[in-house]
Scaffold this motif. Structure first.
Motif, mmCIF file in Angstrom:
data_model
loop_
_atom_site.group_PDB
_atom_site.id
_atom_site.type_symbol
_atom_site.label_atom_id
_atom_site.label_comp_id
_atom_site.label_asym_id
_atom_site.label_seq_id
_atom_site.Cartn_x
_atom_site.Cartn_y
_atom_site.Cartn_z
ATOM 1 N N GLU A 494 9.339 19.639 -13.806
ATOM 2 C CA GLU A 494 10.530 19.585 -12.952
ATOM 3 C C GLU A 494 10.677 18.220 -12.285
ATOM 4 O O GLU A 494 11.788 17.746 -12.038
ATOM 5 C CB GLU A 494 10.440 20.690 -11.897
ATOM 6 N N LYS A 495 9.553 17.555 -11.982
ATOM 7 C CA LYS A 495 9.601 16.251 -11.327
ATOM 8 C C LYS A 495 9.918 15.111 -12.288
ATOM 9 O O LYS A 495 10.176 13.995 -11.843
ATOM 10 C CB LYS A 495 8.269 15.971 -10.628
ATOM 11 N N MET A 496 9.903 15.364 -13.589
ATOM 12 C CA MET A 496 10.229 14.312 -14.558
ATOM 13 C C MET A 496 11.663 13.840 -14.357
ATOM 14 O O MET A 496 12.600 14.629 -14.397
ATOM 15 C CB MET A 496 10.068 14.849 -15.995
ATOM 16 N N GLU A 497 11.839 12.551 -14.163
ATOM 17 C CA GLU A 497 13.182 12.028 -13.912
ATOM 18 C C GLU A 497 13.993 11.907 -15.191
ATOM 19 O O GLU A 497 15.214 11.985 -15.167
ATOM 20 C CB GLU A 497 13.083 10.662 -13.220
ATOM 21 N N CYS A 498 13.320 11.700 -16.319
ATOM 22 C CA CYS A 498 13.977 11.610 -17.622
ATOM 23 C C CYS A 498 15.038 10.512 -17.660
ATOM 24 O O CYS A 498 16.209 10.747 -17.327
ATOM 25 C CB CYS A 498 14.583 12.948 -18.034
ATOM 26 N N ARG A 499 14.612 9.327 -18.064
ATOM 27 C CA ARG A 499 15.546 8.197 -18.131
ATOM 28 C C ARG A 499 16.569 8.367 -19.246
ATOM 29 O O ARG A 499 17.622 7.738 -19.224
ATOM 30 C CB ARG A 499 14.745 6.907 -18.329
ATOM 31 N N ASP A 500 16.237 9.173 -20.243
ATOM 32 C CA ASP A 500 17.179 9.453 -21.321
ATOM 33 C C ASP A 500 17.973 10.707 -20.958
ATOM 34 O O ASP A 500 17.393 11.764 -20.720
ATOM 35 C CB ASP A 500 16.398 9.680 -22.622
ATOM 36 N N PRO A 501 19.308 10.633 -20.915
ATOM 37 C CA PRO A 501 20.115 11.816 -20.569
ATOM 38 C C PRO A 501 19.868 12.998 -21.507
ATOM 39 O O PRO A 501 19.928 14.153 -21.081
ATOM 40 C CB PRO A 501 21.561 11.317 -20.671
ATOM 41 N N ASP A 502 19.593 12.712 -22.804
ATOM 42 C CA ASP A 502 19.287 13.800 -23.725
ATOM 43 C C ASP A 502 18.028 14.535 -23.286
ATOM 44 O O ASP A 502 17.944 15.764 -23.327
ATOM 45 C CB ASP A 502 19.087 13.253 -25.142
#
Length: 650
Positions: A494-502
């Motif tokens: 849940e804390k992963m910001e994920c720089r890739d929108p996909d």
């Protein structure tokens, strides 16, 4: 056995003929109109293929146009169950929750008394109507005029006035030779505690006759003209005629209007109902001085499947709505529910229709919310859920309410709706074009992302940003391959910001569905984001060679992969954050502590890259950072060596 006619009337009122007959027939859905109680089916009394058997639920009668069978609920049970009249009544009484009356040789006497009481009530209504037009009723007429009620409306609603004084109605009825016990029995007078004659129940009040579904006057309601009166509104006491928990104001006319397609509206008081009906909302009713009861709810559902509870826009109105929710939850059935229309703050339906007109009321009704949304609002509004304990308390409260629902299908749908609302509250949109949250709990279908060849170029790129994206892809692929691992690493994912929108869209779908329905996770991803989401992820070379992806369902491998990849990801992000902060500070600050912080972050990143973890004896780390099982790698190299040897021999 002789039954009092009043008992049979009550039995027919409580029962729905559609439900009684529906146990024996299959309704023709194309020909039937359930909202109007107009139902058709093949006749249960003779063999036929067409639907010629008609049930009029509102009138309580059936008729077959083929064999000409006709009757009510009692005769239907009698014929279909092959039982006697009394046995049919007993069957229906048990279904309606009524106790069969004991043998009473004076049953006819009781019915005659009820008839006499109803006649006394009619005389009282006529007296009150006449008093409204006298000099004593001038203030009451002025008040009604200010409330927007013209003479035709006063006639339609039979509004009257009880003049001030202790024995005006008593003397009038006694002058008509009405027996004292009948006046008292109708609730129109009370005994004196000082030894004198009984005194009038209603004094200096605007009077509203209350009629049952058959049109008989069974009680009255009075609105005090004196602002200092202890009771602003006063209803008749309960009598042999009047049971306020089983009665509704404007019941008969509202049932007729609802049968013509108007929405059934439940308001709070007499004036609200009158204002709504005069404004074109004829199917309006009100409980009588109490909160809505279970019996009144059943009456409402007999009129319409989804009544609209229209309450005042104040704290008291909201509290009343919440009480209705608690009452209704155990009684919900498929197709039977409630909607809630809350008036603007500080206004009731009467205020709104007088100041802004019928379109304003219609606008509020159009925005009526289902019961589950108001239940959610009650449990969450004005509260902060910033700790696991508070979230757990919310979950417990909602689970307890949902358990009250007896119907398993409805209980399941309520649970899913609450889960969707909870998702919106605790996992709001985190940015990016994909995974955008929609009000109905659905997701926008993701637009096609970059092709796999473009994504694979991450392997050829350099820098920490590309490494972070690679780690994220491996983590997501591992959870998709083995969804059972999510429950252990939910907080970290849940804390992963994920720089890739996909990746962000994938992460949110995984968090939402992996724990509750792990076997359906890939189906949910394809339905929400499209099949290209998985295709693009698995086309990445560093994902394709990951052991946990190649061995879906291997929980141990998935746990090891996530533990290591999340540790690496944390180290990479920490190093990137320190560098970014250092760039801001270095121009202003020449400090050894700053250099030490950057060095420590770099060392942490290096340790993560070297994979100094407990599984280093089992896995090797490829150049791209992916873990490769050492035994599998050696076996693969042996195969490749054999192939090369064969080539050399040829």
């Amino acid at each position: 056995m002789s039954l009092p006619p009043g008992f049979l009337d009550e039995l027919r009122t409580r029962l729905s003929l559609t439900q009684v007959v529906g146990r024996k027939v299959m309704w023709d859905q194309r020909k039937s109109n359930q909202g109007k109680g107009d139902m058709w089916a093949p006749c249960p009394f003779h063999q036929e293929k067409t639907a010629s058997f008609h049930v009029d639920d509102r009138k309580g009668f059936y008729y077959c146009f083929g064999c000409h069978a006709k009757g009510d609920a009692i005769s239907f049970v009698k014929e279909t169950e092959n039982v006697s009249f009394i046995e049919a009544v007993e069957i229906l009484a048990r279904e309606a929750g009524m106790t069969m009356p004991a043998r009473d040789p004076r049953a006819q006497e009781k019915q005659n008394r009820r008839t006499q009481l109803a006649e006394v009530m009619e005389q009282a209504v006529q007296f009150f109507r006449l008093q409204l037009n006298t000099g004593a009723g001038a203030a009451a007429r002025d008040y009604l005029t200010r409330r927007g009620l013209a003479e035709p409306a006063l006639e339609r609603w039979e509004i009257g006035f009880a003049p001030d004084g202790w024995q005006n109605l008593w003397d009038h009825l006694r002058g008509k030779s009405v027996a004292e016990d009948l006046i008292m029995g109708a609730g129109l007078a009370k005994p004196s505690t000082k030894g004198g004659n009984p005194y009038d129940t209603f004094r200096n009040r605007i009077m509203f006759p209350i009629r049952d579904v058959r049109g008989r006057c069974i009680a009255c309601g009075g609105r005090a003209m004196d602002p200092n009166d202890n009771a602003k509104y006063l209803n008749s006491p309960e009598t042999d005629l009047f049971d306020k928990g089983r009665s509704l104001y404007n019941h008969g006319p509202a049932r007729t209007a609802a049968g013509r397609g108007q929405p059934l509206i439940v308001a709070e008081g007499y004036m609200d109902v009158i204002a709504l009906a005069e404004g074109g909302f004829g199917a309006s009713v009100a409980p009588l001085g109490t909160a809505i009861t279970e019996n009144q709810l059943q009456l409402l559902w007999r009129i319409a499947d989804e009544p609209i509870i229209a309450l005042d826009g104040d704290t008291a109105g909201l509290r009343a709505a919440m009480r209705v929710i608690d009452l209704a939850l155990p009684l919900l059935e498929a197709g039977k529910s409630l909607r809630f229309a809350l008036m603007p703050e500080g206004k009731d339906p009467d205020d709104l229709i007088r100041t802004e007109g019928a379109p304003a009321v219609q606008a509020v009704l159009d925005q009526a919310i289902p019961m589950v949304k108001l239940l959610w609002q009650r449990e969450t509004e004005g509260r902060v859920f910033d700790s696991p304990e508070r979230k757990a308390a919310l979950d417990k409260a909602l689970r307890e309410k949902i358990r009250l629902i007896r119907d398993p299908s409805i209980r399941s749908h309520y649970g899913q709706e609450i889960k969707d609302l909870r998702w919106q509250l605790f996992r709001p949109q985190r940015g990016g074009k994909k995974g955008k949250w929609q009000p109905r709990g659905q997701w926008e279908r993701a637009k096609p992302g970059a092709v796999s060849t473009t994504k694979a170029s991450l392997l050829a790129s350099s820098g920490e940003d590309s490494q972070i994206r690679m780690r994220e892809a491996v983590i997501l692929a591992a959870t998709i391959a083995t969804p059972q691992v999510v429950i252990q690493f939910e907080h970290e994912i849940e804390k992963m910001e994920c720089r890739d929108p996909d990746h962000a869209a994938l992460r949110d779908v995984i968090l939402r569905h992996a724990i509750d329905a792990p076997e359906m996770l890939q189906d949910h991803i394809e339905q929400i984001l499209g099949p290209e989401a998985l295709e693009n992820l698995h086309a990445l070379r560093h994902v394709a060679i990951s052991p946990c992806v190649r061995r879906p369902g291997d929980l141990e491998a998935a746990e090891m992969t996530l533990a290591e990849e999340l540790a690496k990801l944390s180290a990479l992000r920490g190093h990137a954050a320190e560098i970014a902060e250092a760039r801001e500070e270095i121009a202003e600050l020449d400090d050894e502590a700053l250099t030490w912080r950057v060095a420590q972050a770099a060392e942490e990143r290096n340790r993560a890259s070297r994979s100094e973890n407990e599984d280093k004896a089992i896995f090797d780390v490829a150049d791209n950072g992916a873990r490769i099982n050492r035994d599998e790698r050696e076996a693969f190299e042996a195969i490749m060596a054999g192939i090369n040897f064969d080539r050399k021999r040829r």
